[in-house]
Design a protein around this motif. Structure first.
Motif, PDB file in Angstrom:
ATOM      1  N   ALA A 272     -10.856 -83.822  87.054  1.00 53.08           N
ATOM      2  CA  ALA A 272     -11.288 -83.623  85.662  1.00 53.08           C
ATOM      3  C   ALA A 272     -12.758 -83.215  85.603  1.00 53.08           C
ATOM      4  N   TRP A 273     -13.584 -83.894  86.390  1.00 53.25           N
ATOM      5  CA  TRP A 273     -15.011 -83.560  86.389  1.00 53.25           C
ATOM      6  C   TRP A 273     -15.266 -82.225  87.066  1.00 53.25           C
ATOM      7  N   GLN A 274     -14.460 -81.888  88.064  1.00 54.84           N
ATOM      8  CA  GLN A 274     -14.562 -80.572  88.689  1.00 54.84           C
ATOM      9  C   GLN A 274     -14.278 -79.484  87.645  1.00 54.84           C
ATOM     10  N   LEU A 277     -17.138 -79.025  85.174  1.00 55.05           N
ATOM     11  CA  LEU A 277     -18.271 -78.294  85.737  1.00 55.05           C
ATOM     12  C   LEU A 277     -17.973 -76.802  85.823  1.00 55.05           C
ATOM     13  N   ILE A 278     -16.758 -76.459  86.261  1.00 56.13           N
ATOM     14  CA  ILE A 278     -16.384 -75.042  86.358  1.00 56.13           C
ATOM     15  C   ILE A 278     -16.351 -74.406  84.974  1.00 56.13           C
ATOM     16  N   LEU A 279     -15.833 -75.126  83.997  1.00 55.33           N
ATOM     17  CA  LEU A 279     -15.801 -74.627  82.625  1.00 55.33           C
ATOM     18  C   LEU A 279     -17.213 -74.323  82.128  1.00 55.33           C
ATOM     19  N   LYS A 280     -18.141 -75.199  82.468  1.00 54.35           N
ATOM     20  CA  LYS A 280     -19.534 -75.016  82.033  1.00 54.35           C
ATOM     21  C   LYS A 280     -20.202 -73.871  82.773  1.00 54.35           C
ATOM     22  N   GLU A 285     -18.821 -73.181  78.516  1.00 57.62           N
ATOM     23  CA  GLU A 285     -18.259 -74.060  77.495  1.00 57.62           C
ATOM     24  C   GLU A 285     -18.360 -75.513  77.943  1.00 57.62           C
ATOM     25  N   SER A 286     -18.569 -76.400  76.982  1.00 63.42           N
ATOM     26  CA  SER A 286     -18.579 -77.834  77.268  1.00 63.42           C
ATOM     27  C   SER A 286     -17.209 -78.417  76.958  1.00 63.42           C
ATOM     28  N   ALA A 287     -16.953 -79.607  77.471  1.00 66.17           N
ATOM     29  CA  ALA A 287     -15.674 -80.266  77.232  1.00 66.17           C
ATOM     30  C   ALA A 287     -15.856 -81.778  77.290  1.00 66.17           C
ATOM     31  N   VAL A 288     -15.104 -82.464  76.485  1.00 64.16           N
ATOM     32  CA  VAL A 288     -15.064 -83.924  76.527  1.00 64.16           C
ATOM     33  C   VAL A 288     -14.112 -84.332  77.641  1.00 64.16           C
ATOM     34  N   ASP A 437     -27.411 -70.437  95.563  1.00 70.07           N
ATOM     35  CA  ASP A 437     -28.510 -71.399  95.579  1.00 70.07           C
ATOM     36  C   ASP A 437     -28.858 -71.898  94.185  1.00 70.07           C
ATOM     37  N   GLU A 438     -28.704 -71.010  93.172  1.00 69.46           N
ATOM     38  CA  GLU A 438     -29.108 -71.416  91.836  1.00 69.46           C
ATOM     39  C   GLU A 438     -28.025 -72.195  91.102  1.00 69.46           C
ATOM     40  N   SER A 439     -26.839 -72.325  91.696  1.00 71.79           N
ATOM     41  CA  SER A 439     -25.745 -73.006  91.012  1.00 71.79           C
ATOM     42  C   SER A 439     -25.958 -74.512  90.975  1.00 71.79           C
ATOM     43  N   THR A 440     -25.379 -75.120  89.967  1.00 73.33           N
ATOM     44  CA  THR A 440     -25.429 -76.574  89.866  1.00 73.33           C
ATOM     45  C   THR A 440     -24.485 -77.194  90.880  1.00 73.33           C
TER      46      THR A 440
END
Length: 495
Positions: A272-274, A277-280, A285-288, A437-440
């Motif tokens: 779910a957290w993966q 992060l990919i969605l963002k 986009e953000s997600a609950v 390198d710049e990715s979260t």
């Protein structure tokens, strides 16, 4: 409140049966309005002097809360078990922990019991009963004044009998006292017409040591038992493409109805957290995220129900019975491949609202069993409305089955390097993701929210392309030319 025709019919049918028998089983498609129907029935029985109290049992706390609210509104009284209450609403998990004060109610009062999604409770006797079915069989079945059992999927994956259900002796088919299917619900404008879009890929390569294998579809790949389905739904590129398709459709819907929302069903908490992060990172986009780790999960669900947020991600907390009518898009990334779970998840996007656009679309990988379930759902709706689409990934999937560190790069079918494993790698679940390198990094998330492991690598590259074909009377089915023969062969074997 004006009841739907099916709700009135079901209530009259139940009252008629209660003259001779005290147990009633209603099958109604997910999203049809079983909660309202059962609440009205219980109030009618109370007004007629047939019952004194109402107890309700359901599979989750959010659904139990919804039943409590529906009963409170109907009776204009509270249903929380406190002094002056006319009953209470519990989860099935609470059945094993209820104290004698509750069970003594059955001795002193005429108790009407509502069982929501009764298929969770198994058993025709003590020997074949599960933990939730046992107290129903030993106590409630005999001591309740009346019961109504509700279900949208009247079967169990383990083939055990459902508690309180009657079966035909020869065929062992369940006997429902009232049936309201999806086809009827669509004809009555009670449920939306579901459309299923399955993403496939006809260029899949698996590299294991010195051996390279090629596959022309997920069906072909998974039938070889080389790569588990869990690695498909946790693969970064599969997630990205499903999210891109889903988000594009949701944006279309929200241009007409700004309240339209989307549900993403994950396989695990880490997954779910993966996905979040990919969605963002990919779409912005953000997600609950709602999982069992969140102590305020029910509050998050209720908040999402009434706000205008776009996406909510859940592992299992938004499933059967959870009422969020504004959901219209679902991205199915669960590794659960049972028909019961599939139909219950699909039911989350079928509830009709007053919004101007009532489309309901489910996106999923083209896994064989899920494809079969999609066709079965299509058989439940009018032929001129049913739509099952296959969206073809016209791109290569390269998978190395060996463990990380055994190879510095993955080679595609043209012997060209497509991934250099010297890049920074972060892994979540069973999928490895390569970041610039710049990715979260996943490591920037709280440690409690992520479980880092290293296992296998799967990469997907290229663009998703669509081809429109018509198959067996369905409208606008889309599938790759390479997969068409395999799908037709599979469907002929399945049906």
């Amino acid at each position: 409140m004006k009841l739907r025709n099916w709700q009135l019919e079901c209530i009259h049918s139940a009252i008629s049966k209660y003259e001779l028998h005290k147990h009633f089983l209603a099958l109604a498609t997910p999203g049809a309005g079983k909660t309202v129907m059962a609440s009205v029935l219980s109030k009618l029985m109370y007004d007629q002097g047939e019952i004194d109290l109402v107890l309700c049992f359901s599979p989750s706390s959010i659904v139990a809360h919804d039943f409590s609210e529906a009963l409170s509104e109907r009776f204009e009284a509270h249903f929380d078990g406190t002094i002056g209450a006319l009953g209470n609403s519990f989860t099935y998990q609470a059945l094993s922990t209820l104290d004698n004060k509750v069970w003594r109610l059955f001795e002193k009062y005429r108790v009407f019991v509502i069982f929501d999604e009764i298929h969770h409770c198994a058993g025709s006797n003590i020997k074949d009963a599960n933990a939730w079915g046992k107290p129903i069989i030993t106590t409630i079945k005999e001591k309740a004044a009346y019961t109504i059992a509700l279900t949208g999927t009247p079967w169990r994956s383990d083939a055990l009998p459902i508690a309180l259900a009657d079966y035909c002796n020869e065929s062992r088919q369940i006997q429902c006292d009232y049936v309201y299917g999806l086809k009827q619900a669509i004809a009555d404008s009670v449920c939306r017409v579901p459309k299923v879009i399955a993403l496939d890929n006809d260029q899949i390569t698996v590299v294991e040591g010195d051996e390279t294998s090629h596959f022309t579809s997920f069906m072909d790949l998974l039938s070889q038992s080389i790569i588990p389905y869990s690695e498909v739904v946790t693969n970064t590129s599969v997630i990205e493409q499903l999210l891109l398709h889903s988000n594009h459709k949701l944006n279309e819907l929200r241009s007409i109805n700004k309240e339209a929302g989307g549900l993403i069903v994950a396989s695990s908490i880490a997954h779910a957290w993966q996905i979040q992060l990919i969605l963002k990172q990919t779409i912005g986009e953000s997600a609950v995220v709602v999982t069992s780790d969140e102590g305020n999960g029910n509050d998050l669900i209720r908040s999402f129900r009434y706000n205008q947020d776009k996406w909510i991600i859940s592992v299992g907390m938004i499933s059967e019975g959870t009422n969020i009518p504004r959901l219209q898009v679902c991205c199915y990334l669960s590794n659960v491949k049972t028909e019961m779970n599939y139909r219950q998840v699909l039911g989350r996007i079928l509830r009709i609202t007053d919004a101007p656009n009532q489309q309901a679309i489910l996106y999923m990988p083209a896994e064989p069993k899920l494809v079969e379930y999609a066709y079965r759902v299509a058989q439940d709706v009018p032929n001129d409305l049913a739509k099952v689409k296959f969206a073809q990934m016209d791109e290569a999937i390269i998978t190395e089955a060996s463990a990380l560190g055994k190879s510095d790069e993955i080679i595609d079918s043209n012997c060209q390097t497509v991934i250099n494993t010297d890049k920074p790698i972060n892994s979540i679940g069973e999928v490895t993701i390569h970041f610039d390198d710049e990715s979260t990094s996943f490591m920037e998330l709280p440690e409690s929210e992520i479980n880092i492991v290293t296992d296998k690598i799967m990469g997907i590259f290229g663009e998703f392309n669509h081809k429109e074909l018509e198959i067996d009377g369905f409208d606008q089915l889309t599938i790759s030319d390479q997969s068409l023969n395999k799908l037709n062969q599979y469907c002929s074997e399945a049906f």
